[in-house]
Design a protein around this motif. Structure first.
Motif, PDB file in Angstrom:
ATOM      1  N   LEU A 142       0.837  -1.198   0.000  1.00  0.00           N
ATOM      2  CA  LEU A 142       0.000   0.000   0.000  1.00  0.00           C
ATOM      3  C   LEU A 142       0.875   1.252   0.000  1.00  0.00           C
ATOM      4  N   PHE A 143       1.934   1.235   0.801  1.00  0.00           N
ATOM      5  CA  PHE A 143       2.876   2.359   0.841  1.00  0.00           C
ATOM      6  C   PHE A 143       3.489   2.586  -0.548  1.00  0.00           C
ATOM      7  N   ILE A 144       3.906   1.512  -1.200  1.00  0.00           N
ATOM      8  CA  ILE A 144       4.491   1.615  -2.539  1.00  0.00           C
ATOM      9  C   ILE A 144       3.455   2.145  -3.531  1.00  0.00           C
ATOM     10  N   PHE A 145       2.252   1.616  -3.469  1.00  0.00           N
ATOM     11  CA  PHE A 145       1.154   2.016  -4.354  1.00  0.00           C
ATOM     12  C   PHE A 145       0.884   3.515  -4.235  1.00  0.00           C
ATOM     13  N   VAL A 146       0.743   3.987  -3.021  1.00  0.00           N
ATOM     14  CA  VAL A 146       0.445   5.406  -2.779  1.00  0.00           C
ATOM     15  C   VAL A 146       1.636   6.284  -3.172  1.00  0.00           C
ATOM     16  N   THR A 147       2.837   5.858  -2.815  1.00  0.00           N
ATOM     17  CA  THR A 147       4.020   6.665  -3.134  1.00  0.00           C
ATOM     18  C   THR A 147       4.224   6.764  -4.637  1.00  0.00           C
ATOM     19  N   ASP A 148       4.009   5.682  -5.368  1.00  0.00           N
ATOM     20  CA  ASP A 148       4.117   5.765  -6.825  1.00  0.00           C
ATOM     21  C   ASP A 148       3.106   6.759  -7.393  1.00  0.00           C
ATOM     22  N   PHE A 149       1.902   6.776  -6.836  1.00  0.00           N
ATOM     23  CA  PHE A 149       0.897   7.747  -7.288  1.00  0.00           C
ATOM     24  C   PHE A 149       1.355   9.176  -6.988  1.00  0.00           C
ATOM     25  N   VAL A 150       1.846   9.404  -5.783  1.00  0.00           N
ATOM     26  CA  VAL A 150       2.307  10.745  -5.393  1.00  0.00           C
ATOM     27  C   VAL A 150       3.473  11.191  -6.275  1.00  0.00           C
ATOM     28  N   MET A 151       4.418  10.284  -6.505  1.00  0.00           N
ATOM     29  CA  MET A 151       5.580  10.630  -7.328  1.00  0.00           C
ATOM     30  C   MET A 151       5.167  10.904  -8.779  1.00  0.00           C
ATOM     31  N   MET A 152       4.233  10.110  -9.296  1.00  0.00           N
ATOM     32  CA  MET A 152       3.724  10.347 -10.637  1.00  0.00           C
ATOM     33  C   MET A 152       3.095  11.742 -10.718  1.00  0.00           C
ATOM     34  N   THR A 153       2.262  12.058  -9.749  1.00  0.00           N
ATOM     35  CA  THR A 153       1.551  13.338  -9.726  1.00  0.00           C
ATOM     36  C   THR A 153       2.521  14.505  -9.600  1.00  0.00           C
ATOM     37  N   LEU A 154       3.494  14.375  -8.730  1.00  0.00           N
ATOM     38  CA  LEU A 154       4.486  15.433  -8.524  1.00  0.00           C
ATOM     39  C   LEU A 154       5.281  15.706  -9.800  1.00  0.00           C
ATOM     40  N   ASN A 155       5.785  14.644 -10.420  1.00  0.00           N
ATOM     41  CA  ASN A 155       6.556  14.806 -11.657  1.00  0.00           C
ATOM     42  C   ASN A 155       5.687  15.345 -12.787  1.00  0.00           C
ATOM     43  N   LEU A 156       4.464  14.845 -12.899  1.00  0.00           N
ATOM     44  CA  LEU A 156       3.569  15.295 -13.967  1.00  0.00           C
ATOM     45  C   LEU A 156       3.188  16.761 -13.781  1.00  0.00           C
ATOM     46  N   ALA A 157       2.875  17.148 -12.561  1.00  0.00           N
ATOM     47  CA  ALA A 157       2.493  18.548 -12.298  1.00  0.00           C
ATOM     48  C   ALA A 157       3.628  19.496 -12.647  1.00  0.00           C
ATOM     49  N   LEU A 158       4.839  19.142 -12.244  1.00  0.00           N
ATOM     50  CA  LEU A 158       5.976  20.015 -12.547  1.00  0.00           C
ATOM     51  C   LEU A 158       6.269  20.015 -14.048  1.00  0.00           C
ATOM     52  N   SER A 159       6.091  18.871 -14.681  1.00  0.00           N
ATOM     53  CA  SER A 159       6.259  18.789 -16.134  1.00  0.00           C
ATOM     54  C   SER A 159       5.284  19.743 -16.849  1.00  0.00           C
ATOM     55  N   ILE A 160       4.054  19.737 -16.399  1.00  0.00           N
ATOM     56  CA  ILE A 160       3.032  20.604 -16.995  1.00  0.00           C
ATOM     57  C   ILE A 160       3.375  22.064 -16.751  1.00  0.00           C
ATOM     58  N   LEU A 161       3.846  22.382 -15.561  1.00  0.00           N
ATOM     59  CA  LEU A 161       4.251  23.771 -15.269  1.00  0.00           C
ATOM     60  C   LEU A 161       5.387  24.224 -16.182  1.00  0.00           C
ATOM     61  N   PHE A 162       6.359  23.352 -16.408  1.00  0.00           N
ATOM     62  CA  PHE A 162       7.456  23.714 -17.286  1.00  0.00           C
ATOM     63  C   PHE A 162       7.002  23.808 -18.741  1.00  0.00           C
ATOM     64  N   ALA A 163       6.072  22.993 -19.139  1.00  0.00           N
ATOM     65  CA  ALA A 163       5.594  23.007 -20.523  1.00  0.00           C
ATOM     66  C   ALA A 163       4.676  24.192 -20.805  1.00  0.00           C
ATOM     67  N   TRP A 164       4.061  24.694 -19.783  1.00  0.00           N
ATOM     68  CA  TRP A 164       3.096  25.777 -19.900  1.00  0.00           C
ATOM     69  C   TRP A 164       3.772  26.983 -20.384  1.00  0.00           C
TER      70      TRP A 164
END
Length: 141
Positions: free
Chosen positions: A119-141
């Motif tokens: 469960l810890f791995i599952f949640v952390t992978d989601f958080v890491m995906m979201t963090l990287n994606l959000a910053l990616s979108i900010l840089f692409a914007w």
């Protein structure tokens, strides 16, 4: 912010390398029920974890190299692409566990995603995906 994300990526991927490659038998015990650990498949899974660990090692090194050479990718679009790749790496780990997690809600599934370490791995992978994606979108914007 990008340095924070790269450091966090480095730590998470390094932990993945450690879990899958160095402690491969412990990893296998996380996903194989106790009653099935005396089968040859358990050993195959444990050894195949090292393969997955190799990918985590590569991503660890890539993040470290970026941390010390971030000026090699000075444009926002370049950084957005790099962060998107990391988001996909984390996201694939999360996404492929979603069907198993859904099965877990019905008392099924080949391993337990919604308990303990998984469960810890599952949640952390989601958080890491979201963090990287959000910053990616900010840089692409």
């Amino acid at each position: 912010m990008i340095k924070f994300v790269l450091i966090t990526n480095t730590i998470w991927f390094a932990l993945g390398f450690h879990a899958f490659s160095i402690r491969h038998k412990v990893f296998a015990k996380l996903v194989v029920p106790r009653k099935d650990r005396d089968t040859p498949v358990f050993s195959i899974l444990a050894e195949s974890g090292r393969f997955l660990g190799g990918f985590n090692l590569a991503f660890t090194l890539f993040n470290v190299l970026l941390l010390f050479n971030l000026n090699t990718f000075p444009s926002d679009k370049q950084r957005a692409i790099l962060l998107l790749v990391f988001a996909i790496a984390h996201g694939s780990q999360f996404a492929f566990n979603v069907p198993i997690a859904i099965q877990n809600t019905r008392g099924e599934g080949v391993w337990q995603v919604l308990k303990g370490t998984m469960l810890f791995i599952f949640v952390t992978d989601f958080v890491m995906m979201t963090l990287n994606l959000a910053l990616s979108i900010l840089f692409a914007w």
